[in-house]
Structure formats: C-alpha cells, structure tokens
Design an enzyme around this catalytic site. Structure first.
Site, PDB file in Angstrom:
ATOM      1  N   LYS A   1       0.770  -1.147   0.012  1.00  0.00           N
ATOM      2  CA  LYS A   1       0.021  -0.036  -0.092  1.00  0.00           C
ATOM      3  C   LYS A   1       0.752   1.279   0.030  1.00  0.00           C
ATOM      4  O   LYS A   1       0.675   2.327  -0.824  1.00  0.00           O
ATOM      5  CB  LYS A   1      -0.916   0.035   1.185  1.00  0.00           C
ATOM      6  N   THR A   2       1.968   1.298   0.674  1.00  0.00           N
ATOM      7  CA  THR A   2       2.717   2.398   0.740  1.00  0.00           C
ATOM      8  C   THR A   2       3.472   2.785  -0.266  1.00  0.00           C
ATOM      9  O   THR A   2       3.842   3.752  -0.925  1.00  0.00           O
ATOM     10  CB  THR A   2       3.818   2.306   2.065  1.00  0.00           C
TER      11      THR A   2
ATOM     12  N   THR B   1      -5.536  -1.176   7.021  1.00  0.00           N
ATOM     13  CA  THR B   1      -5.816  -2.499   7.286  1.00  0.00           C
ATOM     14  C   THR B   1      -6.992  -3.134   7.724  1.00  0.00           C
ATOM     15  O   THR B   1      -7.415  -4.263   7.939  1.00  0.00           O
ATOM     16  CB  THR B   1      -4.744  -3.264   8.225  1.00  0.00           C
TER      17      THR B   1
ATOM     18  N   ASP C   1      -1.354   6.894   6.325  1.00  0.00           N
ATOM     19  CA  ASP C   1      -1.381   5.278   6.698  1.00  0.00           C
ATOM     20  C   ASP C   1      -2.159   5.031   7.885  1.00  0.00           C
ATOM     21  O   ASP C   1      -2.486   6.077   8.605  1.00  0.00           O
ATOM     22  CB  ASP C   1       0.089   5.036   6.834  1.00  0.00           C
TER      23      ASP C   1
ATOM     24  N   ARG D   1       6.794  -7.646   2.004  1.00  0.00           N
ATOM     25  CA  ARG D   1       7.467  -7.338   3.061  1.00  0.00           C
ATOM     26  C   ARG D   1       8.004  -8.565   3.787  1.00  0.00           C
ATOM     27  O   ARG D   1       9.185  -8.452   4.257  1.00  0.00           O
ATOM     28  CB  ARG D   1       6.612  -6.351   3.879  1.00  0.00           C
TER      29      ARG D   1
END
Length: 332
Positions: A64-65, A158, A109, A218
């Site tokens: 997402k980032t 999330t 975020d 990640r």
C-alpha cells in the site's frame, strides 16, 4: 555469497527504501489495481489536474505504501506522509493541509485511526478543497474558510470496515483491495531484491524463501535479509541447506508459520477443543491483545484454511488439525 567486503556500494543505508520499487514495471502483482490507478493518473495528467482521492486496503506488507510512492512519482509530485494515529487534534490536520505545496500527494497510513471529529473536518477539504476552522468559543466563535492548494489524498488501512461510510465515499479515485501474493510473484520480488543486495541466490533458495514468506512481499524481503545475515555470519554459501538451517533458527516452518502461529493453533486445539472460541478468550489465553490476534495472527491462518471464523467464534479446521498432527511440518 555476499559479504560486507563485497556488498554493493550503491545500495542505500535504508534497505527497506532500497528494495522499494520506484517504477511501475518493478512493482510485482496487484495487476488490476495498477491498471486502474494508471488510467486515473494518465487521465488527470491530460486534464492538467490532480487525480481524485484514492484508498488502499489490505493486510500489512502487501504494497500500500509503495503504491502511494508510485502515484506521487508518476505525477512528479511531492509525497507527504503521515498516519492516522499522529493526527490527534483539529490543529494537527489544519497544519498539515495548510502547509501542503500545490499538487502534493498526501499519504495517510492507517487512516482508520482518525477520530470522527477529524474525519468531519476532512470532508470539505476532500470535496471542495477548503478547510473550515472554528476560531474562539461560545458566542464569539466564528468559522473561517481556508482555501487549500490542489492535492490528492492516498489513504491506506488494514481495517477498511472501521472507516465511516461518509469518509469512504470521498475517495472518488477508487477504493482498491490489495490481496496476498502468489508464490510466482514472490519469487519475482525476491529475485529483484537479491540482485539489489548483490546476492547470488540460487533458484532453489528463492523458492524456499517464497514458500515461507506468508504470501507477503514485506515478509519475503525481511526473510531474504535474515538469511543473508545468517550466511555472512556463518561464512557459508547461500544454499537450500543453509536456508533451512536459518529458518529453523528463526522458528519459521515450511508454511511460513512462526512459533506464535503454532501456539495460537495449539491453544485453540488443546484449551478450546478446536472451538468455537471467542477471540477475546483466545487472546486472554495467549496474553495478547484481541486486535493483534485478529489482524496479525489470523489473516494468514485463514488463507491457509487452518482456521474458520463463525458467528460463535474461531474454529480449527480439519486442515489445521492435520497440520498440528503432522510433526514433520511443524518444524521441518
């Protein structure tokens, strides 16, 4: 094998930043989402305007980032990043918005952490590009309307269900779900990261790491770096045997489950007879926060089919029982 002496000098100190894709063709997976975003960006650029606001949601670590960075990079815009938990007061939001340069991409975020009061203050900023501030209190209070420079908000969360309906409706550029990754996509990500880290990683090692990466980029990059460290400290070449030895030390099994995942499953099996069991009862048994159980432990266990969520609570599936019974899969 890579060592500090022959490490790539062009790799930045921040490895997370170094491994983050900087171009669309480097971003692996999420093909439909990428295609939709690029259409929105290209259309906005042709009109000479900023794209409408965008929301990404999905489990941690799925990109997402990175997508927010790519949106800003494609637009040639500055990216200003903050988080929902950091914006506690109306003044915090006002300071951020009024200090934006024109055509900035603002990334928030964990946007679900915004309070309802902050959300309401954000609505006119997203809809009409102005901020309504109340100055003073009581009969002398007055409202001041501040014009804001053009900007695009990119939100990430999330827990999309915790966003209010009015806030979700303001993301006219689209709401996109980012899902877990396939092993094929993870292998591509690991190959690229290994190259950036100057690692000579055999395909068998890449396969091993991909299968234990919890379907999450990640985690894949983190595990690759940890295996690299194990290789350098023990002065051994990257190999399947080394990867297995490293993962055994880390407590990561063939499915990517950790000792905490196995403790969750064993608690549900032994203490609650396989369920159904409420998440708060499980959290109490594990001495964990219920949010941690629900958003950290459970998503991958659900994906593997080891766990079910029912109206009465969590249930260990036959597949989950088989996993616990098969000691060879618990740790090799």
């Amino acid at each position: 094998m890579s060592s500090p002496a022959n490490a790539n000098p062009t790799v930045p100190t921040s490895l997370d930043s170094a491994l983050r894709p900087s171009r669309w063709d480097e971003y692996v997976g999420q093909k439909q989402t990428k295609a939709n975003i690029r259409i929105a960006i290209d259309a906005a650029k042709k009109r000479g305007s900023m794209p409408e606001h965008i929301l990404f949601y999905g489990p941690p670590g799925v990109g997402k980032t990175t997508l927010a960075y790519l949106v800003a990079h494609t637009l040639g815009s500055q990216l200003k990043s903050t988080s929902g938990v950091a914006i506690e007061r109306a003044g915090d939001l006002a300071a951020i918005l009024t200090n934006l340069e024109p055509n900035t991409v603002l990334f928030i975020d964990e946007i679900h952490r915004l309070s309802r009061k902050i959300e309401e203050l954000l609505y006119p900023a997203l809809e009409s590009g102005h901020l309504d501030l109340v100055l003073g209190k009581g009969p002398s209070a007055r409202t001041v309307e501040l014009a804001l420079p053009p900007f695009t908000l990119v939100g990430a969360t999330t827990r999309v269900a915790e966003l209010s309906g009015p806030l979700r409706s303001r993301f006219g550029g689209g709401t996109y779900q980012l899902d877990f990754y396939s092993d094929d996509d993870l292998r591509d990500i690991i190959r690229r990261s290994a190259k950036l880290l100057n690692l000579d990683a055999p395909e068998e090692v890449i396969e091993r790491i991909a299968s234990r990466s919890r379907a999450t980029p990640r985690v894949a990059n983190s595990l690759l770096k940890r295996v690299r460290d194990f290789s350098e400290v023990h002065e051994r070449e990257l190999s399947v045997k080394l990867c297995d030895d490293a993962c055994k030390l880390f407590g990561i099994d063939e499915r990517g489950l950790t000792k905490d995942d196995r403790r969750y499953l064993e608690t549900l099996h032994k203490s609650f007879r396989g369920g159904p069991a409420g998440v708060r009862a499980i959290a109490s048994s594990l001495h964990e926060d219920p949010d941690t159980i629900e958003h950290v432990y459970e998503p991958y266990l659900l994906r593997l089919g080891f766990l079910e969520r029912s109206p009465r609570g969590r249930i260990l599936t036959p597949t989950g029982r088989a996993y616990l019974k098969d000691g060879s899969e618990k740790l090799f």
